[in-house]
Design a protein around this motif. Structure first.
Motif, PDB file in Angstrom:
ATOM      1  N   GLN B 127       5.875  -5.812   6.419  1.00  0.00           N
ATOM      2  CA  GLN B 127       4.669  -5.380   5.716  1.00  0.00           C
ATOM      3  C   GLN B 127       4.779  -5.621   4.229  1.00  0.00           C
ATOM      4  O   GLN B 127       5.710  -5.192   3.588  1.00  0.00           O
ATOM      5  CB  GLN B 127       4.449  -3.879   5.945  1.00  0.00           C
ATOM      6  CG  GLN B 127       4.343  -3.488   7.393  1.00  0.00           C
ATOM      7  CD  GLN B 127       3.135  -4.110   8.049  1.00  0.00           C
ATOM      8  OE1 GLN B 127       2.119  -4.310   7.409  1.00  0.00           O
ATOM      9  NE2 GLN B 127       3.253  -4.422   9.314  1.00  0.00           N
ATOM     10  N   LYS B 128       3.776  -6.298   3.692  1.00  0.00           N
ATOM     11  CA  LYS B 128       3.759  -6.481   2.245  1.00  0.00           C
ATOM     12  C   LYS B 128       2.813  -5.481   1.586  1.00  0.00           C
ATOM     13  O   LYS B 128       3.034  -5.025   0.480  1.00  0.00           O
ATOM     14  CB  LYS B 128       3.292  -7.898   1.883  1.00  0.00           C
ATOM     15  CG  LYS B 128       4.129  -8.989   2.493  1.00  0.00           C
ATOM     16  CD  LYS B 128       5.418  -9.187   1.693  1.00  0.00           C
ATOM     17  CE  LYS B 128       6.171 -10.396   2.189  1.00  0.00           C
ATOM     18  NZ  LYS B 128       7.342 -10.141   2.930  1.00  0.00           N
ATOM     19  N   ASP B 129       1.767  -5.128   2.305  1.00  0.00           N
ATOM     20  CA  ASP B 129       0.726  -4.268   1.752  1.00  0.00           C
ATOM     21  C   ASP B 129       1.190  -2.812   1.740  1.00  0.00           C
ATOM     22  O   ASP B 129       1.445  -2.220   2.783  1.00  0.00           O
ATOM     23  CB  ASP B 129      -0.531  -4.433   2.624  1.00  0.00           C
ATOM     24  CG  ASP B 129      -1.692  -3.638   2.087  1.00  0.00           C
ATOM     25  OD1 ASP B 129      -2.792  -3.795   2.631  1.00  0.00           O
ATOM     26  OD2 ASP B 129      -1.499  -2.864   1.120  1.00  0.00           O
ATOM     27  N   ARG B 131      -0.324  -0.039   0.963  1.00  0.00           N
ATOM     28  CA  ARG B 131      -1.252   0.950   1.510  1.00  0.00           C
ATOM     29  C   ARG B 131      -1.168   0.932   3.032  1.00  0.00           C
ATOM     30  O   ARG B 131      -1.117   1.959   3.689  1.00  0.00           O
ATOM     31  CB  ARG B 131      -2.675   0.666   1.036  1.00  0.00           C
ATOM     32  CG  ARG B 131      -3.509   1.932   0.894  1.00  0.00           C
ATOM     33  CD  ARG B 131      -4.733   1.697   0.034  1.00  0.00           C
ATOM     34  NE  ARG B 131      -5.427   0.492   0.460  1.00  0.00           N
ATOM     35  CZ  ARG B 131      -6.380   0.472   1.388  1.00  0.00           C
ATOM     36  NH1 ARG B 131      -6.752   1.585   1.980  1.00  0.00           N
ATOM     37  NH2 ARG B 131      -6.961  -0.651   1.727  1.00  0.00           N
TER      38      ARG B 131
END
Lengths: 429, 260, 361
Positions: B127-129, B131
């Motif tokens: 996961q980069k995001d 949020r």
């Protein structure tokens, strides 16, 4: 609560360090003593010879009244420095730095491993301390003196003659044997095989052998490269015999020299063996080869002949003390004498005054007349240090070269003997 | 056999055959998992269930590659595996995982020296995001509150049930489209098993397709609308829950009385 | 930032933990040491200690953290030492350029070593790593015109204009690079490294491209080892075959295991203790190695996981509830307020599922 404790700890540590620096570690040299560090791998034979040779010189000099500096008499105090250089270079350099900066020695003598000797050279030159090498032989160390005189002028080499000359001298020994073949056996162009251990110094030598041997009027039949620590060389020896070699030119600086000579004698390979075989310089060689090592012929620094008036007394005394023949590392004996004389001429211990006097050295040492060239390297040549060719005959190590070379024959030199089985194989009827 | 229409199949396995040296572990196996389904795969020990999951996840092909040149490297794989319509047979495991097919291996296997929180983060590696990461983490914490409580605990000290939840939680952190769970109930008490299966159902209700491989046939059939039965490296039965329960073959395989 | 805020942050992150405070204290002592004691011999020993500590930490990064047990780490040290030496001697480049250049070559070496090692595990990996320094040594001797053969490359520029400056350069680098390495292990990348070490298959199944990360580890490790190699060659002013020796490969292993693997600071601490110790033991030259080995074995008998875990265990304790570290003198956890007992106290073990996090009693 905890924070106060840590603050207290820091305070205590800081106080400890302060007292440490105030009391200092290492005193200045006690008055009337010249401290010389003998640096070498003391757990090995090279370091032990460094030490024994130096010890002999120091004792003799002190007994005779010490070193005269101006109008004061100084004794020589030796500091043994185990460099462990065969295993670790940084260890060696640190050991020498300790000797110089903590024990405050006036000079360093010794070293054997070239890479470590270079690192030690840097330390000594940083501190402007006189360094006299007795062991490491690569020429590049001396070239630095020529390239950056002001920094490296404190460096000198006393033994051995550098590697270039060692090779040259060993080739002279080869020619010596070649000459004997021509004279006694009537063979004008002897066949030569080279057996050179597979190590660093051997590589250029192997290349040179192929080129040079034909120029001596001999025929080159091949080169064999066993491991320096090989224990079985029958394969190489058999191949050499098959190639029809009449002379074997050797280069062994490590343990393979023993099984080589032993098997050469056992198999009675019909070729005379000559060159460099460091193991054959040792007293225990005959025993190690099961008495088969007779007629092995190697380059050497010392032998029981009178190169100079100092040689025989030195040889006998050293052999008595050590139970072994002196190797070139024992040249620390001569190094200390050379240093002493330079100090006495300079009337000072200050390296700036001693160095120019060292450069003027013209000293009859146990190895020959020592004169330094412009790179502070010991000069090789007739009238100077020539090195010796020594052969095992009847279980004894005798000097057989120079024997009329350039008009030089040291008293005590005997004639070279070809192995009888070689004679019977090749003598032209 | 009841098979949903192909267009909506998330996972499609056709004629999969896997041999380790001379042993045939999967013999011409075909199955499919439709979008949003909770499909079970049961069968006796050694039937090949784990091998099937590992092959689909790309691990067997990787094993074959890395053991090339050794005796253990004599592995053959034949057949087709399609994920969301595309073939994934020749992809490395991490790429397959990134595409959304995530395996929760047997024997749990969290990273025992890491904390619970770190284990979950290892799963969130893709996961980069930030949020989205936060949201996923919250979702996992909601589903398995014990993971939030034990966030700083070294996962090797968790109980068996907690470790299994952690393993599933870690797999969920990658936001899978198809979650393959391999024998989660092994070594767990009946009460914990029930709780676990309830969670798996919940995961499926949230929209994640699940392929559940299990030893406990009864429990599996009870939560999965549709299941397959694998025995001696072959699919011997498949279908809706009630059909399978009534099927004699299932009982035979389960009791291991007779090989087909 | 407001200085009071800064101090409070510092106090809450460093001063609360005796382990970190000790590290800080040692760093401060080393920084101000030359104000009190400037003997060149001491500075020499300490400078070499710092240089070798970087080397040991680089080994820990690869072998301790990622589990790729390298027994031929000298390859990175030596290749960088030779590169920086040759660039300095032949091209006249200053150490500021040659040392990073040497480190970059060591990074390339990381690929050369790492790629064949991707398929290998355990003893086979370790044996394979041993081969590389031997191969390079052979090349060094083969091309002795360029490399100086057994003599090595010499006549290099100094690391710094004075011994004192060299000391500070080495100190700043060991602290800085050590911090960077520690930060790497504490980051997401570090997490991946740890996962790979523990269970490569599961890591792969979790979507981690493990071969890529293993190569990254080789390259990073090679980089830091290369920096230490370049520093070494300029400090000693000679770079020779000893930089590729078996001893050079094994020393970081010993220092790191003694200090505590898989922590970076353990490798540094181990070197800080053992290297000066070996130097100090020079007072007994014949027995030196024997005493050293005996001491190491004896100490490990009482500190089976190494020096730093033992030390941390003495000065810090773990809160049973929130798992945060606390100073051992505290009675309640500084984060969650739970009462702290000694780790071996009853009731401080793992919990049953479903119960809250409370210590019995």
């Amino acid at each position: 609560m905890t924070r106060k404790r840590w603050a207290a700890l820091i305070l205590v540590v800081t106080l400890l360090l302060t007292t440490f620096s105030v009391t200092g570690c290492g005193k200045a040299a006690a008055p009337k003593v010249i401290k010389i560090a003998v640096a070498g791998p003391m757990q090995f034979i090279q370091g032990q010879h460094h030490w024994l040779g130096a010890q002999m010189a120091a004792e003799e000099i002190n007994k005779a009244g010490g070193v005269t500096v101006g109008n004061k008499k100084y004794n020589i105090e030796l500091v043994q420095v185990d460099t462990n250089e065969l295993l670790s270079v940084d260890d060696a350099a640190s050991a020498v730095e300790k000797a110089i900066t903590v024990n405050k020695v006036n000079a360093i003598i010794g070293t054997i491993r070239s890479e470590a000797s270079m690192a030690i050279q840097e330390v000594a030159m940083d501190n402007k301390t006189i360094m006299m090498v007795c062991g490491a032989s690569l020429p590049q160390m001396a070239e630095k003196v020529g390239k950056d005189y002001n920094r490296y002028k404190y460096w000198f080499r006393v033994t051995p003659v550098n590697a270039t000359y060692l090779v040259k001298a060993s080739m002279l020994l080869l020619n010596h044997v070649g000459g004997v073949f021509r004279k006694e056996l009537g063979i004008q162009k002897p066949k030569v095989a080279a057996i050179i251990e597979k190590a660093v110094a051997g590589d250029p030598l192997a290349a040179a052998a192929a080129k040079l041997i034909p120029t001596f009027g001999m025929e080159f039949v091949g080169v064999w490269r066993p491991s320096p620590t090989a224990t079985d060389l029958t394969a190489e020896l058999t191949a050499i015999r098959k190639a029809g070699a009449q002379i074997i030119y050797t280069y062994f600086s490590a343990t393979a020299g023993v099984p080589y000579a032993k098997q050469w004698g056992e198999l009675q390979i019909p070729a005379a063996s000559v060159g460099i075989n460091v193991e054959a310089q040792a007293k225990g060689f005959m025993q190690a080869t099961g008495n088969k090592g007779n007629y092995e012929y190697t380059l050497n620094t010392y032998a029981p002949v009178q190169i100079t008036p100092k040689t025989l007394p030195f040889y006998e005394e050293f052999t008595k003390r050590a139970g072994q023949f002196p190797t070139y590392n024992a040249g620390t004996y001569d190094a200390i004498y050379i240093y002493k004389e330079a100090i006495e001429r300079a009337k000072s211990l200050d390296p700036e005054a001693v160095v120019p006097e060292l450069e003027k050295t013209n000293y009859l040492s146990a190895a020959g007349k020592i004169v330094f060239n412009k790179n502070h390297d010991v000069t090789w040549g007739p009238g100077y240090v020539t090195a010796l060719g020594t052969q095992w005959q009847d279980g004894k190590l005798v000097a057989v070269w120079p024997n009329g070379w350039e008009g030089i024959t040291y008293p005590g030199t005997v004639d070279y003997k070809l192995p009888p089985w070689v004679v019977s194989q090749w003598k032209k009827k | 056999m009841v098979t949903p229409p192909e267009a909506s199949n998330l996972l499609e396995v056709r004629g999969l055959t896997v041999c380790y040296d001379t042993a045939m572990l999967l013999n011409n196996v075909s199955l499919s998992v439709g979008r949003g389904e909770l499909v079970g795969l049961v069968g006796p020990n050694g039937a090949g269930k784990t091998t099937l999951l590992r092959t689909v996840a790309g691990l067997v092909r990787w094993e074959k590659q890395s053991k090339q040149g050794t005796r253990a490297g004599n592995i053959t794989i034949a057949g087709e595996v399609r994920f969301d319509g595309e073939r994934i047979d020749s992809l490395p495991p991490h790429v397959i995982a990134r595409r959304g097919l995530v395996l929760c291996p047997e024997r749990r296997r969290p990273f025992t020296e890491l904390t619970v929180a770190d284990n979950l983060m290892a799963g969130a590696y893709l996961q980069k995001d930030r949020r989205a990461l936060r949201e996923t983490l919250d979702m996992v914490h909601q589903m398995f509150p014990v993971l939030k409580q034990r966030a700083r605990q070294i996962s090797g000290t968790l109980s068996g049930g907690e470790q299994q939840m952690l393993a599933i939680g870690r797999a969920l952190m990658t936001r899978p489209r198809l979650l393959c769970v391999d024998e989660p109930s092994t070594g767990l008490s009946p009460l914990v098993k029930k709780e676990l299966f309830a969670k798996i159902s919940e995961i499926n209700r949230r929209g994640i397709t699940v392929l559940l491989v299990e030893q406990d046939t009864a429990l599996t059939l009870s939560v999965c609308a549709r299941s397959y039965v694998l025995s001696h490296s072959r699919i011997v039965a498949s279908g809706a829950r009630q059909d399978l329960l009534a099927d004699q073959t299932v009982h035979r395989s389960y009791l291991g009385l007779q090989s087909p | 930032m407001n200085p009071r805020r800064l101090y409070r942050r510092f106090a809450s992150e460093v001063l609360v933990l005796p382990g970190r405070t000790t590290v800080l204290a040692v760093c401060l002592v080393l920084l101000i040491l030359p104000l009190f004691h400037r003997h060149p011999y001491t500075l020499r020993v300490l400078s070499l200690t710092f240089i070798f500590a970087i080397f040991a930490a680089s080994w820990d990064l690869l072998s301790g953290f990622v589990g790729q047990l390298s027994l031929g780490h000298a390859i990175f040290f030596g290749v960088a030492a030779y590169t920086s030496a040759l660039l300095n001697l032949q091209a006249g480049l200053p150490p500021l350029v040659t040392i990073p250049a040497g480190a970059l070559v060591a990074v390339l070496m990381g690929l050369v070593v790492g790629i064949p090692c991707l398929r290998l595990k355990g003893q086979y990996l370790s044996l394979a790593t041993m081969g590389f320094p031997i191969i390079l040594t052979g090349l060094v001797y083969l091309f002795s015109d360029l490399t100086g053969g057994e003599l090595g490359v010499s006549g290099l520029a100094r690391l710094g204009p004075t011994r004192l400056s060299e000391y500070y350069i080495a100190l700043v680098l060991v602290l800085g690079l050590g911090l960077i390495m520690w930060k790497i292990t504490d980051s997401k990348v570090g997490l991946v490294f740890h996962a790979i070490r523990e269970d490569e298959i599961t890591a792969r199944a979790s979507g981690i491209n493990t071969p890529l990360y293993k190569l990254l580890a080789f390259c990073l490790s090679g980089f830091f080892a290369g920096i230490s190699g370049g520093l070494y060659s300029h400090f000693m002013r000679v770079a020779g075959p000893s930089t590729l020796s078996v001893l050079t490969s094994f020393q970081p292993v010993i220092w790191t295991i003694f200090g505590g693997v898989a922590s970076i600071y353990g490798a540094i601490a181990g070197t800080f203790v053992l290297y000066p110790l070996m130097e100090f033991l020079r007072v007994a030259p014949e027995l030196r190695t024997l005493i050293f080995a005996a001491l190491v074995v004896l100490v490990l008998r009482f500190m089976p996981e190494g020096l730093t875990p033992w030390f941390i265990d003495r000065v810090e304790s773990e809160c049973p509830r929130c798992k945060e570290h606390n100073a051992v003198t505290r009675r309640t956890c500084r984060v969650c307020g739970a009462p702290l007992g000694r780790p071996s106290a009853p009731g401080a073990g793992p919990f049953q599922p479903g119960k809250g996090g409370r210590v019995a009693g």
